[in-house]
Design an enzyme around this catalytic site. Structure first.
Site, PDB file in Angstrom:
ATOM      1  N   GLY A 195       0.771  -1.240   0.000  1.00  0.00           N
ATOM      2  CA  GLY A 195       0.000   0.000   0.000  1.00  0.00           C
ATOM      3  C   GLY A 195       0.800   1.286   0.000  1.00  0.00           C
ATOM      4  N   ASP A 196       2.129   1.192   0.067  1.00  0.00           N
ATOM      5  CA  ASP A 196       2.927   2.423   0.142  1.00  0.00           C
ATOM      6  C   ASP A 196       4.297   2.194  -0.500  1.00  0.00           C
ATOM      7  OD1 ASP A 196       3.329   5.076   0.787  1.00  0.00           O
ATOM      8  OD2 ASP A 196       3.829   4.716   2.888  1.00  0.00           O
ATOM      9  N   PHE A 197       4.275   1.620  -1.707  1.00  0.00           N
ATOM     10  CA  PHE A 197       5.521   1.267  -2.408  1.00  0.00           C
ATOM     11  C   PHE A 197       6.112   2.541  -3.010  1.00  0.00           C
ATOM     12  CE2 PHE A 197       8.135  -1.179  -5.468  1.00  0.00           C
ATOM     13  CZ  PHE A 197       8.529  -2.248  -4.681  1.00  0.00           C
ATOM     14  N   ASN A 198       6.549   3.442  -2.130  1.00  0.00           N
ATOM     15  CA  ASN A 198       7.022   4.737  -2.621  1.00  0.00           C
ATOM     16  C   ASN A 198       8.545   4.798  -2.660  1.00  0.00           C
ATOM     17  OD1 ASN A 198       8.197   6.016  -0.202  1.00  0.00           O
ATOM     18  ND2 ASN A 198       6.103   6.101   0.583  1.00  0.00           N
ATOM     19  N   ASN A 255      10.523   4.144   0.443  1.00  0.00           N
ATOM     20  CA  ASN A 255      10.336   2.825   1.066  1.00  0.00           C
ATOM     21  C   ASN A 255      10.964   1.693   0.263  1.00  0.00           C
ATOM     22  OD1 ASN A 255       8.954   3.872   3.226  1.00  0.00           O
ATOM     23  ND2 ASN A 255       6.916   3.540   2.343  1.00  0.00           N
TER      24      ASN A 255
END
Length: 332
Positions: free
Chosen positions: A213-216, A219
């Site tokens: 949900g937060d593959f930024n 990260n």
């Protein structure tokens, strides 16, 4: 995130926590940037490196959810995905709920000591087609592994009201006031309408899974490969994990990889190629991908501005993605 929810421990308090929970003496403690929590780089006197993560007081209330996230990290590592894992306390627990006073009265914060992964953020290297392909491939592999995971509290990932889930895009209506007077407000409204008309009817055809949900770009860690290219060597921060859809993870990955690219519209094809090398899309997913990428840009822009109202002192970090997204979204 409401005011006074984010922890603000002093370095002395951090040192005390490390000593009490982990019997660690430290030679270095450095604050790390964070959205809702408080993170520190820790170097122990015996040369071991860690990341201390102190959860905000609101998320700390749901220990079962954090337990699933912590388990997922170990499960991924066991299955070949380079995730952080938690270090047990002196009593063998993977997390501890601590009663601490950060200047606004005693509150309870969940504390974990995570492994430190070497490498640098993917944002620090040129976004070549090769590394974008790797990002898409890794995101798909990760979700395929998570789909095999079982845990007594796995139901906690059904986070119905979770504002960062792309399933909950329509909640943005409640936050639109943060764009009052800004021409972007009309752009965001038009994306919401597109989502209602073209994405919502297709949800029955999307394949379900568990999302990171937060593959930024902060990260995802990379390191040089033997042939001069880069490979992904670490995935951080599982705080946005939720029961979602494969297509959500792909849209999120594309959006965040666009942020750092000089020509953002060139990103999607390479990430999609990497993803489909692991998991080809079905027709409905393919039809909705573009609007879901737009939708994530809208979430990023609106929630960043809302968070700044709550944490004005953290504006620089909170605007990392929004500052660039405000130019990319209207172009798209």
């Amino acid at each position: 995130m409401e005011k006074h929810v984010k922890p603000k421990l002093s370095l002395a308090q951090v040192s005390d926590v490390l000593s009490k929970l982990y019997d660690l003496t430290t030679s270095q403690i450095d604050p790390l940037p964070s959205y809702d929590d408080q993170n520190f780089y820790v170097l122990s006197t015996n040369g071991n490196e860690y990341v201390l993560k102190i959860m905000n007081s609101e998320d700390s209330k749901n220990q079962s959810l954090i337990e699933v996230q912590t388990f997922a990290m170990s499960f991924l590592l066991e299955n070949g995905i380079p995730a952080q894992t938690a270090t047990p306390t002196v009593t063998g627990q993977l997390m501890s709920l601590e009663d601490l006073d950060c200047g606004f009265g005693h509150q309870k914060y969940l504390v974990r000591l995570l492994s430190y992964l070497p490498g640098k953020n993917i944002s620090k290297i040129p976004h070549t087609p090769q590394i974008l392909f790797e990002a898409g491939k890794m995101a798909a592999k990760m979700d395929k592994v998570l789909q095999k995971m079982d845990h007594p509290h796995i139901g906690e990932l059904n986070r119905d009201g979770f504002i960062w889930s792309l399933s909950n895009l329509l909640v943005l209506d409640k936050y639109m006031y943060v764009l009052d007077g800004n021409p972007l407000q009309e752009v965001v409204k038009s994306v919401i309408n597109l989502y209602k008309t073209s994405v919502v009817p297709k949800y029955p055809h999307f394949r379900k899974c568990i999302n990171h949900g937060d593959f930024n770009n902060l990260n995802v860690l990379v390191q040089p490969d033997h042939d001069g290219s880069h490979k992904i060597c670490g995935i951080l921060d599982f705080g946005h994990m939720n029961s979602g859809f494969y297509i959500h993870e792909l849209a999120i990955t594309i959006m965040y990889m666009m942020i750092e690219h000089p020509n953002p519209l060139e990103v999607g094809g390479a990430v999609l190629a990497g993803w489909e090398s692991e998991l080809p899309l079905n027709e409905a997913e393919r039809d909705c991908l573009f609007v879901l990428v737009l939708s994530r840009f809208c979430q990023s822009i609106v929630f960043a501005r809302h968070s700044i109202l709550m944490q004005p002192e953290n504006e620089e970090y909170l605007m990392i993605w929004s500052r660039k997204g405000v130019h990319i979204l209207p172009d798209m």
